[in-house]
Write an enzyme that holds these catalytic residues in place. Structure first.
Site, PDB file in Angstrom:
ATOM      1  N   HIS A  17       0.841  -1.208   0.000  1.00 25.26           N
ATOM      2  CA  HIS A  17       0.000   0.000   0.000  1.00 25.26           C
ATOM      3  C   HIS A  17       0.875   1.257   0.000  1.00 25.26           C
ATOM      4  CE1 HIS A  17      -3.082  -2.605   2.322  1.00 25.26           C
ATOM      5  NE2 HIS A  17      -3.633  -2.361   1.152  1.00 25.26           N
ATOM      6  N   LYS A  41     -17.719  -6.890   7.227  1.00 25.21           N
ATOM      7  CA  LYS A  41     -16.390  -7.488   7.451  1.00 25.21           C
ATOM      8  C   LYS A  41     -15.842  -7.041   8.795  1.00 25.21           C
ATOM      9  CE  LYS A  41     -13.473  -8.172   3.353  1.00 25.21           C
ATOM     10  NZ  LYS A  41     -12.408  -7.453   2.626  1.00 25.21           N
ATOM     11  N   ARG A  90      -1.585  -5.753  -8.749  1.00 20.83           N
ATOM     12  CA  ARG A  90      -0.498  -6.685  -8.401  1.00 20.83           C
ATOM     13  C   ARG A  90      -0.253  -7.690  -9.509  1.00 20.83           C
ATOM     14  NH1 ARG A  90      -3.267  -7.939  -2.744  1.00 20.83           N
ATOM     15  NH2 ARG A  90      -4.951  -7.942  -4.253  1.00 20.83           N
ATOM     16  N   SER A 127      -2.984  -7.729   2.755  1.00 20.41           N
ATOM     17  CA  SER A 127      -3.166  -7.675   4.213  1.00 20.41           C
ATOM     18  C   SER A 127      -3.666  -9.023   4.720  1.00 20.41           C
ATOM     19  CB  SER A 127      -4.171  -6.595   4.592  1.00 20.41           C
ATOM     20  OG  SER A 127      -3.726  -5.342   4.154  1.00 20.41           O
TER      21      SER A 127
HETATM   22  O1  PNS Z   1      -8.520  -3.031   0.180  1.00 17.33           O
HETATM   23  P1  PNS Z   1      -9.705  -3.581  -0.548  1.00 17.33           P
HETATM   24  O2  PNS Z   1     -10.657  -4.284   0.419  1.00 17.33           O
HETATM   25  O3  PNS Z   1      -9.335  -4.437  -1.726  1.00 17.33           O
HETATM   26  O4  PNS Z   1     -10.486  -2.299  -1.157  1.00 17.33           O
HETATM   27  C1  PNS Z   1     -11.683  -2.415  -1.883  1.00 17.33           C
HETATM   28  C2  PNS Z   1     -12.440  -1.087  -1.843  1.00 17.33           C
HETATM   29  C3  PNS Z   1     -12.703  -0.690  -0.390  1.00 17.33           C
HETATM   30  C4  PNS Z   1     -11.614  -0.018  -2.513  1.00 17.33           C
HETATM   31  C5  PNS Z   1     -13.785  -1.262  -2.612  1.00 17.33           C
HETATM   32  O5  PNS Z   1     -14.481  -2.342  -2.068  1.00 17.33           O
HETATM   33  C6  PNS Z   1     -14.646  -0.011  -2.567  1.00 17.33           C
HETATM   34  O6  PNS Z   1     -14.425   0.915  -3.316  1.00 17.33           O
HETATM   35  N1  PNS Z   1     -15.619   0.008  -1.617  1.00 17.33           N
HETATM   36  C7  PNS Z   1     -16.465   1.163  -1.373  1.00 17.33           C
HETATM   37  C8  PNS Z   1     -17.921   0.874  -1.693  1.00 17.33           C
HETATM   38  C9  PNS Z   1     -18.182   1.109  -3.170  1.00 17.33           C
HETATM   39  O7  PNS Z   1     -18.009   2.205  -3.691  1.00 17.33           O
HETATM   40  N2  PNS Z   1     -18.618   0.017  -3.853  1.00 17.33           N
HETATM   41  C10 PNS Z   1     -18.873   0.029  -5.264  1.00 17.33           C
HETATM   42  C11 PNS Z   1     -17.621  -0.263  -6.065  1.00 17.33           C
HETATM   43  S1  PNS Z   1     -17.914  -0.196  -7.807  1.00 17.33           S
END
Ligand code: PNS
Length: 161
Positions: A17, A41, A90, A127
Site C-alpha cells: 500500500h 467485514k 499486483r 493484508s
Molecule cells: O482493500 P480492498 O478491500 O481491496 O479495497 C476495496 C475497496 C474498499 C476499494 C472497494 O471495495 C470499494 O471501493 N468500496 C467502497 C464501496 C463502493 O463504492 N462500492 C462500489 C464499487 S464499484
C-alpha cells in the site's frame, strides 16, 4: 489543487500500500487515503487504529490526508472534488474485478481510475495473507512498516489470550 484518492480496507497498511501511496503522492498535490468501512467485514484492527497507522507511516510524505468513509467511494470523491482514484495492480488476477469497479465508478459519476503497477517486490502481498502468515508464526517483518509489524504481533498475542 490536483487531488487523487487511494482507497482500501488497510487492515492493516502494508509496504505494498505504502509503495502506491508514495508514488501517487509524487504525482498529485494532495492524496486522500480513504479507509472504506465494510459493515459486513470484521477487521483485525479498528478503523481508528487503521487510520492512526496510515497517518504514522505516511507523515513524512507531507501531502497525505487520511479519512474513513461509509458508503460509495464515488460519493467520497464527489464531496471532496477528487477526479481520480489510484489503484495498485499486483497481477492479472486483480484486473477483472478492478476493471469492473473502475467502469462502474466511471459510469456513476465520471470519476477516473488510474492503475499503477505494483512493485514486483510486493506482487504477492495482501493484508489478508500477511495476517494469516503472521498468525501461524511466519515472519512478515519485511512486508510491513516497523510500527505496523509491532502492532500486528501484539494484536495476534492479544487474540490468543
Ligand atoms: O482493500 P480492498 O478491500 O481491496 O479495497 C476495496 C475497496 C474498499 C476499494 C472497494 O471495495 C470499494 O471501493 N468500496 C467502497 C464501496 C463502493 O463504492 N462500492 C462500489 C464499487 S464499484
Amino acid at each position: 489543487m490536483r487531488r487523487a484518492v487511494c482507497p482500501g480496507s488497510f487492515d492493516p497498511i502494508t509496504n505494498g500500500h505504502l509503495d502506491i501511496i508514495e508514488r501517487a503522492s509524487k504525482l498529485y498535490d494532495v492524496v486522500h487515503v480513504a479507509v472504506l468501512i465494510n459493515k459486513n467485514k470484521q477487521g483485525m484492527f479498528s478503523i481508528d487504529e487503521r487510520i492512526e497507522l496510515i497517518e504514522q507511516t505516511t507523515a513524512q510524505l507531507g501531502n497525505i490526508e487520511v479519512e474513513s468513509h461509509t458508503g460509495l467511494l464515488v460519493d467520497f470523491c464527489r464531496d471532496r472534488g477528487i477526479p481520480a482514484i489510484i489503484k495498485g495492480l499486483r497481477a492479472v488476477s486483480d484486473f477483472d474485478y478492478e476493471l469492473q469497479m473502475a467502469q462502474m465508478n466511471h459510469g456513476l459519476t465520471g470519476v477516473e481510475t488510474l492503475f499503477v503497477p505494483t512493485s514486483p517486490t510486493y506482487s504477492f502481498l495482501s493484508s489478508t495473507l500477511v495476517k494469516e502468515v503472521a498468525s501461524l508464526g511466519g515472519d512478515v517483518s519485511h512486508l510491513l512498516p516497523e510500527v505496523v509489524h509491532g502492532r500486528l504481533v501484539e494484536r495476534i498475542a492479544e487474540l490468543r489470550r
